[in-house]
Design an enzyme around this catalytic site. Structure first.
Site, mmCIF file in Angstrom:
data_model
loop_
_atom_site.group_PDB
_atom_site.id
_atom_site.type_symbol
_atom_site.label_atom_id
_atom_site.label_comp_id
_atom_site.label_asym_id
_atom_site.label_seq_id
_atom_site.Cartn_x
_atom_site.Cartn_y
_atom_site.Cartn_z
ATOM 1 N N GLY A 61 0.830 -1.205 0.000
ATOM 2 C CA GLY A 61 0.000 0.000 0.000
ATOM 3 C C GLY A 61 0.860 1.248 0.000
ATOM 4 O O GLY A 61 0.567 2.220 0.701
ATOM 5 N N SER B 154 1.586 3.522 -2.404
ATOM 6 C CA SER B 154 1.420 4.551 -3.431
ATOM 7 C C SER B 154 0.804 5.846 -2.922
ATOM 8 O O SER B 154 0.835 6.859 -3.612
ATOM 9 C CB SER B 154 0.553 4.010 -4.576
ATOM 10 O OG SER B 154 -0.768 3.742 -4.125
ATOM 11 N N SER C 61 -3.022 0.382 14.327
ATOM 12 C CA SER C 61 -3.846 1.572 14.529
ATOM 13 C C SER C 61 -4.221 1.637 16.005
ATOM 14 O O SER C 61 -4.355 0.596 16.665
ATOM 15 C CB SER C 61 -5.120 1.520 13.692
ATOM 16 O OG SER C 61 -6.035 2.543 14.073
ATOM 17 N N TYR D 82 -12.390 -3.696 11.493
ATOM 18 C CA TYR D 82 -11.093 -3.020 11.419
ATOM 19 C C TYR D 82 -10.346 -3.129 12.751
ATOM 20 O O TYR D 82 -9.147 -3.423 12.794
ATOM 21 C CB TYR D 82 -11.305 -1.553 11.041
ATOM 22 C CG TYR D 82 -10.032 -0.788 10.762
ATOM 23 C CD1 TYR D 82 -9.412 -0.890 9.519
ATOM 24 C CD2 TYR D 82 -9.480 0.045 11.717
ATOM 25 C CE1 TYR D 82 -8.244 -0.178 9.250
ATOM 26 C CE2 TYR D 82 -8.314 0.757 11.460
ATOM 27 C CZ TYR D 82 -7.705 0.645 10.217
ATOM 28 O OH TYR D 82 -6.549 1.341 9.965
ATOM 29 N N ALA D 83 -11.069 -2.902 13.847
ATOM 30 C CA ALA D 83 -10.449 -2.985 15.168
ATOM 31 C C ALA D 83 -9.970 -4.404 15.453
ATOM 32 O O ALA D 83 -8.881 -4.606 16.017
ATOM 33 C CB ALA D 83 -11.442 -2.527 16.240
ATOM 34 N N ILE E 109 -3.664 11.547 11.564
ATOM 35 C CA ILE E 109 -2.512 11.995 10.802
ATOM 36 C C ILE E 109 -2.972 12.926 9.685
ATOM 37 O O ILE E 109 -3.917 12.622 8.954
ATOM 38 C CB ILE E 109 -1.753 10.796 10.196
ATOM 39 C CG1 ILE E 109 -1.387 9.785 11.292
ATOM 40 C CG2 ILE E 109 -0.512 11.275 9.458
ATOM 41 C CD1 ILE E 109 -0.487 10.315 12.391
#
Length: 296
Positions: free
Chosen positions: A56, A58, A187, A200-201, A233
């Site tokens: 990832g 790019s 994360s 996701y978590a 971020i």
């Protein structure tokens, strides 16, 4: 940003922290530029710096990490899923910084795609991989009771299974050479949770636990494994958020500002390349301005 129905982890976390705001509503306030889809062709390079794979790589954090490693003279494999144009641009920037690179398209959710990535890397560079940065990730955000099987499985396949199989492939090379560093981009959501991101978590929490396990298994053969857990971020997306949203979110961050991609990339560079990081393994380090203070 919303891509094919997906909301970025950063915007999902924004939506969770801001009362009355959803990730989708925030995303709609951000203008996302379209990317080209030109095809990339890996070429063998002549540089002699460490061979590094950034999945990832790019855009976003992956781009910042790839550029940071490239600026140290590394030979960087910039993996991408869709936009060859963006990946090739990163490669050009790496060369301008004194490193070398190649763009390689590969699906990080499948064993076949990961095998193809490592095969392309071996063809592009004569030396074995010394650094793997597992950065590729996707989101399929929704509440637990609304989450469809494919929304769960897509995220787990890319964000957890992909990290496992890429690390496994890299470890086979690194353990044989008794040298290597694996850095997993986790994360803070994997530590503190987030409404609407059970998948996701769970994936990021799994990555953190897997990091510690691999670190114990690989340490005796000179391979370190660490994770980095970013918080909010700054990016092109956050630059275009309404001022009131930025103000509210900033108040929730103890240091009072968003992080910079370079701050995450700087830590990754240290863990990946610095000799003084040889004694650091099995850790997950937050780069979050203090949002997850109190978590290990």
């Amino acid at each position: 940003m919303v891509v094919a129905g997906r909301v970025s982890p950063m915007l999902a976390l924004l939506g969770a922290l801001l009362p009355g705001a959803s990730a989708l509503s925030i995303a709609r306030s951000v203008r996302a530029p379209m990317r080209g889809l030109a095809r990339a062709s890996p070429l063998q390079m002549a540089a002699d710096g460490p061979v590094c794979i950034v999945t990832g790589g790019s855009r976003g954090l992956g781009r910042a990490i790839a550029l940071k490693l490239g600026s140290e003279g590394c030979r960087v494999v910039v993996n991408y899923a869709a936009s060859a144009e963006a990946a090739e641009k990163v490669v050009e920037e790496i060369k301008g910084l004194g490193g070398d690179g190649v763009a390689v398209q590969a699906d990080m959710s499948s064993i076949e795609g990961i095998s193809a990535l490592f095969e392309a890397t071996a063809k592009a560079f004569p030396d074995p991989v010394e650094v793997l940065v597992n950065n590729a990730g996707i989101t399929r955000d929704t509440l637990v009771l609304r989450m469809k099987p494919n929304q769960w499985e897509d995220v787990i396949n890319t964000n957890l299974n992909g990290v496992f199989y890429a690390s496994q492939a890299a470890a086979k090379v690194m353990l044989k050479k008794r040298k290597g560093r694996i850095i997993n981009i986790a994360s803070v959501v994997g530590k503190i949770g987030n409404p609407g991101q059970a998948n996701y978590a769970a994936a990021k929490g799994g990555v953190i636990a897997m990091t510690m396990t691999m670190a114990k298994e690989f340490a005796s053969r000179g391979v370190t494994v660490n994770a980095v857990a970013p918080g909010f971020i700054s990016s092109d997306m956050t630059d275009e958020l309404p001022a009131d949203i930025i103000e509210q979110v900033t108040k929730s961050i103890p240091v009072g500002r968003f992080g910079k991609p370079e701050e995450v990339a700087g830590l990754v560079k240290y863990l990946a390349l610095d000799p003084s990081a040889d004694y650091i393994t099995g850790h997950c380090i937050n780069v979050d301005g203090g949002i997850a203070i109190g978590t290990c």
